[in-house]
Enzyme design. Structure first.
Site, PDB file in Angstrom:
ATOM      1  N   ASP A 122     -21.137  14.173  14.367  1.00  0.00           N
ATOM      2  CA  ASP A 122     -22.254  14.484  15.271  1.00  0.00           C
ATOM      3  C   ASP A 122     -21.899  15.670  16.157  1.00  0.00           C
ATOM      4  O   ASP A 122     -20.728  15.975  16.354  1.00  0.00           O
ATOM      5  CB  ASP A 122     -22.496  13.301  16.216  1.00  0.00           C
ATOM      6  CG  ASP A 122     -23.244  12.158  15.559  1.00  0.00           C
ATOM      7  OD1 ASP A 122     -23.562  12.252  14.364  1.00  0.00           O
ATOM      8  OD2 ASP A 122     -23.495  11.155  16.255  1.00  0.00           O
ATOM      9  N   GLN A 151     -27.116  22.335  16.473  1.00  0.00           N
ATOM     10  CA  GLN A 151     -28.329  22.142  17.283  1.00  0.00           C
ATOM     11  C   GLN A 151     -29.136  23.429  17.410  1.00  0.00           C
ATOM     12  O   GLN A 151     -28.627  24.455  17.882  1.00  0.00           O
ATOM     13  CB  GLN A 151     -27.901  21.673  18.681  1.00  0.00           C
ATOM     14  CG  GLN A 151     -27.170  20.340  18.657  1.00  0.00           C
ATOM     15  CD  GLN A 151     -26.203  20.180  19.812  1.00  0.00           C
ATOM     16  OE1 GLN A 151     -25.590  21.150  20.245  1.00  0.00           O
ATOM     17  NE2 GLN A 151     -26.049  18.952  20.297  1.00  0.00           N
ATOM     18  N   ARG A 172     -26.059  19.197   9.167  1.00  0.00           N
ATOM     19  CA  ARG A 172     -27.283  18.500   9.585  1.00  0.00           C
ATOM     20  C   ARG A 172     -27.839  19.307  10.759  1.00  0.00           C
ATOM     21  O   ARG A 172     -27.187  19.463  11.789  1.00  0.00           O
ATOM     22  CB  ARG A 172     -26.960  17.082  10.053  1.00  0.00           C
ATOM     23  CG  ARG A 172     -28.218  16.330  10.549  1.00  0.00           C
ATOM     24  CD  ARG A 172     -27.881  15.277  11.586  1.00  0.00           C
ATOM     25  NE  ARG A 172     -26.890  14.377  11.080  1.00  0.00           N
ATOM     26  CZ  ARG A 172     -25.954  13.811  11.854  1.00  0.00           C
ATOM     27  NH1 ARG A 172     -25.894  14.046  13.141  1.00  0.00           N
ATOM     28  NH2 ARG A 172     -25.073  13.003  11.333  1.00  0.00           N
TER      29      ARG A 172
HETATM   30  C1  LIG Z   1     -30.632  11.900  11.731  1.00  0.00           C
HETATM   31  C2  LIG Z   1     -30.517  12.485  13.118  1.00  0.00           C
HETATM   32  C3  LIG Z   1     -29.275  12.784  13.643  1.00  0.00           C
HETATM   33  C4  LIG Z   1     -29.151  13.347  14.904  1.00  0.00           C
HETATM   34  N1  LIG Z   1     -27.925  13.723  15.360  1.00  0.00           N
HETATM   35  C5  LIG Z   1     -27.826  14.424  16.524  1.00  0.00           C
HETATM   36  C6  LIG Z   1     -26.579  14.949  16.970  1.00  0.00           C
HETATM   37  O1  LIG Z   1     -25.532  14.767  16.343  1.00  0.00           O
HETATM   38  N2  LIG Z   1     -26.579  15.696  18.114  1.00  0.00           N
HETATM   39  C7  LIG Z   1     -27.728  15.938  18.841  1.00  0.00           C
HETATM   40  O2  LIG Z   1     -27.680  16.667  19.841  1.00  0.00           O
HETATM   41  N3  LIG Z   1     -28.904  15.400  18.456  1.00  0.00           N
HETATM   42  C8  LIG Z   1     -28.983  14.651  17.327  1.00  0.00           C
HETATM   43  N4  LIG Z   1     -30.207  14.151  16.949  1.00  0.00           N
HETATM   44  C9  LIG Z   1     -31.356  14.169  17.892  1.00  0.00           C
HETATM   45  C10 LIG Z   1     -32.127  15.478  17.847  1.00  0.00           C
HETATM   46  O3  LIG Z   1     -31.374  16.513  18.413  1.00  0.00           O
HETATM   47  C11 LIG Z   1     -33.458  15.376  18.617  1.00  0.00           C
HETATM   48  O4  LIG Z   1     -33.180  15.088  19.957  1.00  0.00           O
HETATM   49  C12 LIG Z   1     -34.398  14.311  18.085  1.00  0.00           C
HETATM   50  O5  LIG Z   1     -34.380  14.260  16.693  1.00  0.00           O
HETATM   51  C13 LIG Z   1     -35.845  14.589  18.552  1.00  0.00           C
HETATM   52  O6  LIG Z   1     -36.280  15.824  18.076  1.00  0.00           O
HETATM   53  P1  LIG Z   1     -37.217  16.019  16.787  1.00  0.00           P
HETATM   54  O7  LIG Z   1     -36.523  16.940  15.875  1.00  0.00           O
HETATM   55  O8  LIG Z   1     -37.557  14.732  16.180  1.00  0.00           O
HETATM   56  O9  LIG Z   1     -38.437  16.841  17.327  1.00  0.00           O
HETATM   57  P2  LIG Z   1     -39.468  16.593  18.519  1.00  0.00           P
HETATM   58  O10 LIG Z   1     -40.127  17.901  18.747  1.00  0.00           O
HETATM   59  O11 LIG Z   1     -38.790  15.927  19.684  1.00  0.00           O
HETATM   60  O12 LIG Z   1     -40.473  15.568  17.890  1.00  0.00           O
HETATM   61  C14 LIG Z   1     -41.300  15.821  16.779  1.00  0.00           C
HETATM   62  C15 LIG Z   1     -42.246  14.643  16.630  1.00  0.00           C
HETATM   63  O13 LIG Z   1     -41.491  13.491  16.193  1.00  0.00           O
HETATM   64  C16 LIG Z   1     -41.864  12.324  16.920  1.00  0.00           C
HETATM   65  N5  LIG Z   1     -40.700  11.845  17.715  1.00  0.00           N
HETATM   66  C17 LIG Z   1     -39.595  12.562  18.056  1.00  0.00           C
HETATM   67  N6  LIG Z   1     -38.739  11.811  18.766  1.00  0.00           N
HETATM   68  C18 LIG Z   1     -39.320  10.615  18.920  1.00  0.00           C
HETATM   69  C19 LIG Z   1     -38.934   9.416  19.578  1.00  0.00           C
HETATM   70  N7  LIG Z   1     -37.783   9.292  20.237  1.00  0.00           N
HETATM   71  N8  LIG Z   1     -39.783   8.364  19.512  1.00  0.00           N
HETATM   72  C20 LIG Z   1     -40.955   8.463  18.841  1.00  0.00           C
HETATM   73  N9  LIG Z   1     -41.380   9.582  18.207  1.00  0.00           N
HETATM   74  C21 LIG Z   1     -40.581  10.630  18.234  1.00  0.00           C
HETATM   75  C22 LIG Z   1     -42.999  12.724  17.816  1.00  0.00           C
HETATM   76  O14 LIG Z   1     -44.213  12.404  17.199  1.00  0.00           O
HETATM   77  C23 LIG Z   1     -42.890  14.217  17.955  1.00  0.00           C
HETATM   78  O15 LIG Z   1     -44.102  14.829  18.176  1.00  0.00           O
HETATM   79  C24 LIG Z   1     -30.325  13.569  15.684  1.00  0.00           C
HETATM   80  C25 LIG Z   1     -31.579  13.266  15.165  1.00  0.00           C
HETATM   81  C26 LIG Z   1     -31.691  12.729  13.906  1.00  0.00           C
HETATM   82  C27 LIG Z   1     -33.054  12.420  13.381  1.00  0.00           C
END
Ligand SMILES: Cc1cc2nc3c(=O)[nH]c(=O)nc-3n(C[C@H](O)[C@H](O)[C@H](O)COP(=O)(O)OP(=O)(O)OC[C@H]3O[C@@H](n4cnc5c(N)ncnc54)[C@H](O)[C@@H]3O)c2cc1C
Length: 299
Positions: A122, A151, A172
């Protein structure tokens, strides 16, 4: 709130909070995660496991986490699950002894290789980015079956991708979950989204240029995923050139729809008792989740 020690000690003991967090994790123990993983098989969705926890303060705690993951990998293989593991370096003792956390990753990567799986690392807050990339480069040089999270909100990530591409990495790509300063990170969603697409395209172009790049799109943003799939096709690749990775409990219907439409989809299942900071980051991502959490206060 994710960094508030008073709340971190007290909130997880409250029943309503434990009930609310269930939306994002099937349970606190590994068995709940393994059982949930089985449920995804029928939809052709693979899984990734992560035991929640970060910034351990005693080196022995990191050793325990590494042993736990080694055991988990045995169970994943025994049960024939298509499941990978993603670790946080600070949960493996990185703050105390970097070399020891690297040694843990090496043992985990060796174990993952036995069943042809990738070990994922991560990405944490910006203070850790340099160190995590350095460690990943050392790890990946000896263990090709390892991947790193990058990120899209960070200005630096385009350069990091160019640095890693010649090493045939597994990446990722996520938007980023920590509160970072405007001097180093895009703050507005359209900027982060535009950078996300540009970075994904850079990796697809890396594949076209002959590098072996394993791409995971860690996002619930289905519109972005579909845009990137169009770019892949335009580059003569297809939507299976990358995997879509989402968190357990978020956009589950979309996960199934994408899998049905021919995308490779992986669901990240978190478990463990130390869920507080991780859960706070999930709430911060979407205000509606705070309302959901508060509704759990009702009888
Ligand atoms: C498999 C995976 C691994 C990850 N690993 C890391 C990591 O190692 N380091 C790190 O900094 N971050 C990590 N993240 C988190 C990532 O950085 C984002 O904070 C998170 O995925 C929310 O952003 P989004 O890309 O979904 O987009 P957003 O713009 O936040 O969301 C897009 C749409 O998805 C839906 N959505 C998003 N989040 C949510 C929620 N919590 N509840 C309900 N609906 C939601 C909403 O409908 C939104 O409109 C990871 C995420 C995933 C999916």
């Amino acid at each position: 709130m994710a960094r508030n020690p008073w709340l971190r000690d007290r909130l997880p003991r409250l029943r309503f909070a434990r009930r609310a967090v269930r939306r994002f994790m099937p349970g606190e123990d590994a068995e709940s995660a393994l059982t949930a993983a089985k449920g995804f098989e029928a939809d052709g969705i693979t899984v990734m496991f992560t035991r929640l926890g970060e910034n351990v303060t005693k080196i022995e705690e990191g050793d325990v986490v590494a042993e736990h993951y080694l055991g988990l990998m045995d169970t994943i293989a025994e049960r024939g699950l298509d499941g990978e593991v993603s670790v946080k370096l600070t949960q493996l003792g990185y703050d105390i002894d970097r070399d020891r956390s690297l040694a843990h990753c090496e043992r985990l990567a060796e174990k993952a290789a036995l069943s042809g799986r990738t070990l994922w690392v991560d990405m944490e807050g910006s203070d850790y980015v340099d160190g995590t990339i350095d460690l990943y480069e050392r790890l990946h040089a000896a263990h090709a079956n390892t991947g790193i999270c990058l990120q899209a909100y960070l200005h630096r990530t385009a350069a990091d991708i160019q640095r890693l591409l010649p090493q045939n990495p597994a990446v990722r790509l996520v938007k980023g979950a920590y509160a970072e300063k405007a001097t180093i990170a895009y703050q507005k969603r359209p900027e982060v989204d535009a950078n996300y697409v540009a970075l994904a395209i850079a990796m697809l172009e890396g594949i076209r240029a002959g590098h072996t790049v394993t791409i995971g799109l860690g996002t619930h943003d289905v519109e972005l995923v579909e845009q990137i799939a169009e770019h892949a096709v335009a580059l003569g690749l297809d939507r299976r050139a990358f995997e879509v990775e989402m968190l357990y409990g978020i956009r589950s219907g979309e996960q199934r729809r994408l899998a049905k439409a021919g995308y490779r989809v992986r669901d990240l299942i978190a478990y463990g008792e130390a869920w507080y900071p991780w859960y706070m980051r999930r709430l911060a991502e979407r205000p509606a989740n705070v309302l959901f959490a508060l509704r759990q206060l009702l009888p």
